[in-house]
Design an enzyme around this catalytic site. Structure first.
Site, PDB file in Angstrom:
ATOM      1  N   ASP A   3       0.787  -1.144  -0.032  1.00 22.53           N
ATOM      2  CA  ASP A   3      -0.136   0.005  -0.001  1.00 22.53           C
ATOM      3  C   ASP A   3       0.758   1.245  -0.074  1.00 22.53           C
ATOM      4  O   ASP A   3       2.035   1.193  -0.650  1.00 22.53           O
ATOM      5  CB  ASP A   3      -0.850  -0.111   1.313  1.00 22.53           C
ATOM      6  N   HIS A  28      -3.814   5.853   3.285  1.00 17.86           N
ATOM      7  CA  HIS A  28      -4.494   4.847   2.947  1.00 17.86           C
ATOM      8  C   HIS A  28      -4.016   3.451   3.617  1.00 17.86           C
ATOM      9  O   HIS A  28      -4.709   2.534   4.202  1.00 17.86           O
ATOM     10  CB  HIS A  28      -4.538   4.539   1.255  1.00 17.86           C
ATOM     11  N   SER A  73     -11.147  -1.568  -1.013  1.00 27.34           N
ATOM     12  CA  SER A  73      -9.919  -1.456   0.076  1.00 27.34           C
ATOM     13  C   SER A  73     -10.122  -1.683   1.346  1.00 27.34           C
ATOM     14  O   SER A  73      -9.418  -2.323   2.027  1.00 27.34           O
ATOM     15  CB  SER A  73      -9.503  -0.110  -0.246  1.00 27.34           C
TER      16      SER A  73
END
Length: 462
Positions: A151, A218, A398
């Protein structure tokens, strides 16, 4: 013809294409790239070896003559995937080349918000939650089980930090990395903000993206869903809150390249990656809350997933957020992965979630039209660079994906002897039936993720 000559001739031919041929303004950002992956045959033929000797390249920095398995060809500017594929196919005339394909640019699968709320319906709601408390009655995880998070990296967060082990930054492009260099052993997320229109390039004069964006944090949000600390009187709970996560930074500003993502996965699992030190703490599970568009699974992905399956590493990937068939999203359309769709608080398919036969299971991804119906996890309030810890509601496949990765960590915690194939099958076999609504097995996979049932079955499988 050597690979070096073939590459140069192909590039010369490609450069004669018109701008209109190279750039199609109707193609969204995920359908462009500026790099080609060139994979070599692992063992040169006798004829190739003679060619090397005659042309004086028995040593050096290029191709199999230098012991390399692949090269990344920089095109110098973005082209659409169709043209990149044509170029890649032209490189396979060289007998050194096993295959060549576009270096697809992946993007984080989430839609962030900026609000906070304390209730984690995704863990315990009887209709749409993952039944985590039932699993926690058996195990809360194991420090011996490491989940790799491919990520944006992970920032230091007080509700997560002691569950984070050292990882690596695999971003090879310094501007995308946004930390002053390319690959290094610092997997901290410096931020992925886009501060000006057109920073990610353009197609047919249209900037990508169309507006500036704050940093997403994220990877930190995803990691918190897997392994945020619990019983510490603050913040949120992770699915497997005594399990460790390893940040594998492969996404930065404007996304990240498939070649970096694949190197991150293989390195995390303990495989040798050219030019990299060996990972001393191989992961058992890999979480890929990312994706892009490709009508078939790129070979560099599929080859990696096959190797990971043989090494008994479970890989969980996001189905994608385009509200379309997941067969058109990658790596969701690959084999030897668990592809995860997103559901909302009522157990319906989230409006954005991809669907179809490639989806294996559904998990909470939320919908933030009502913020409290999103997925709450660890984050940061910095708009560009890291600032203060906070918690944010996000939505996306996600957010669904790390629920499955966390449950796999719980499964391995109670039964370390399971193969990846068996552990993955337990996830599917124990899924709850969908409530009456917009999900069914043809759209959203085997059912809703059930942590309690999965962990119990894994324990009974000893």
């Amino acid at each position: 013809m050597t690979a070096r000559i073939a590459l140069f001739l192909s590039l010369a031919a490609f450069s004669s294409l018109s701008q209109a041929q190279q750039i199609d303004g109707s193609i969204p950002p995920r359908l462009v790239t500026d790099r080609i992956i060139v994979q070599y045959h692992p063992v040169p033929t006798y004829g190739n070896a003679i060619a090397f000797i005659k042309q004086g390249i028995t040593s050096g920095a290029f191709g199999v003559a230098a012991g390399k398995q692949k090269d990344i060809l920089d095109l110098g500017s973005s082209v659409n995937i169709n043209d990149a594929t044509i170029l890649a196919n032209s490189l396979t005339i060289d007998p050194q080349v096993d295959y060549a394909e576009p270096d697809y640019i992946m993007q984080a699968m989430q839609i962030p918000t900026d609000a906070r709320f304390s209730e984690q319906w995704n863990l315990k709601n009887p209709v749409s939650g993952i039944n985590a408390p039932a699993a926690w009655n058996i195990t809360t995880g194991s420090e011996e089980i490491i989940v790799g998070v491919v990520d944006t990296g992970v920032i230091k967060h007080s509700d997560l930090v002691t569950n984070v082990v050292d990882g690596y930054d695999f971003i090879s492009h310094p501007w995308i990395a946004n930390d002053g260099d390319g690959r290094d052993n610092h997997a901290k997320d410096p931020g992925d903000a886009i501060t000006q229109i057109g920073a990610c390039g353009s197609v047919n004069g249209v900037p990508i993206p169309s507006r500036p964006m704050d940093s997403s944090w994220h990877g930190t949000h995803v990691a918190g869903t897997i392994a945020a600390l619990s019983n510490n009187n603050k913040g949120v709970s992770g699915v497997a809150w005594t399990t460790k996560v390893m940040p594998l930074r492969a996404l930065g500003r404007c996304g990240g390249y498939s070649s970096d993502i694949v190197d991150a996965m293989l390195w995390a699992a303990g495989f040798e990656v050219y030019g990299m030190p060996r990972n001393p703490k191989p992961v058992k599970v890999l979480n890929l809350s990312l994706g892009g568009s490709a009508v078939t699974c790129p070979r560099i992905y599929q080859n990696a997933f096959n190797k990971l399956a043989e090494a008994n590493v479970s890989v969980v990937v996001a189905a994608g957020n385009e509200n379309r068939n997941a067969a058109l999203a990658t790596p969701a359309n690959c084999d030897n992965v668990i592809t995860v769709a997103a559901i909302d608080r009522e157990g319906n398919r989230s409006w954005y979630s991809n669907f179809g036969a490639k989806v294996d299971i559904a998990a909470p991804g939320g919908e933030t039209m009502n913020l409290a119906n999103g997925i709450l996890s660890t984050s940061n309030n910095g708009t560009t660079s890291p600032n203060l810890d906070n918690y944010e509601y996000y939505q996306g496949t996600s957010m669904a994906t790390p629920h499955v990765a966390g449950v796999l960590a719980l499964i391995y915690a109670v039964n370390k002897s399971l193969t990846a194939a068996r552990a993955n099958q337990i996830i599917l076999d124990t899924a709850r039936a969908f409530p009456a609504g917009t999900c069914n097995k043809s759209l959203c996979g085997a059912g809703l993720l059930d942590a309690g049932a999965a962990v119990l079955k894994a324990q009974q499988s000893k």
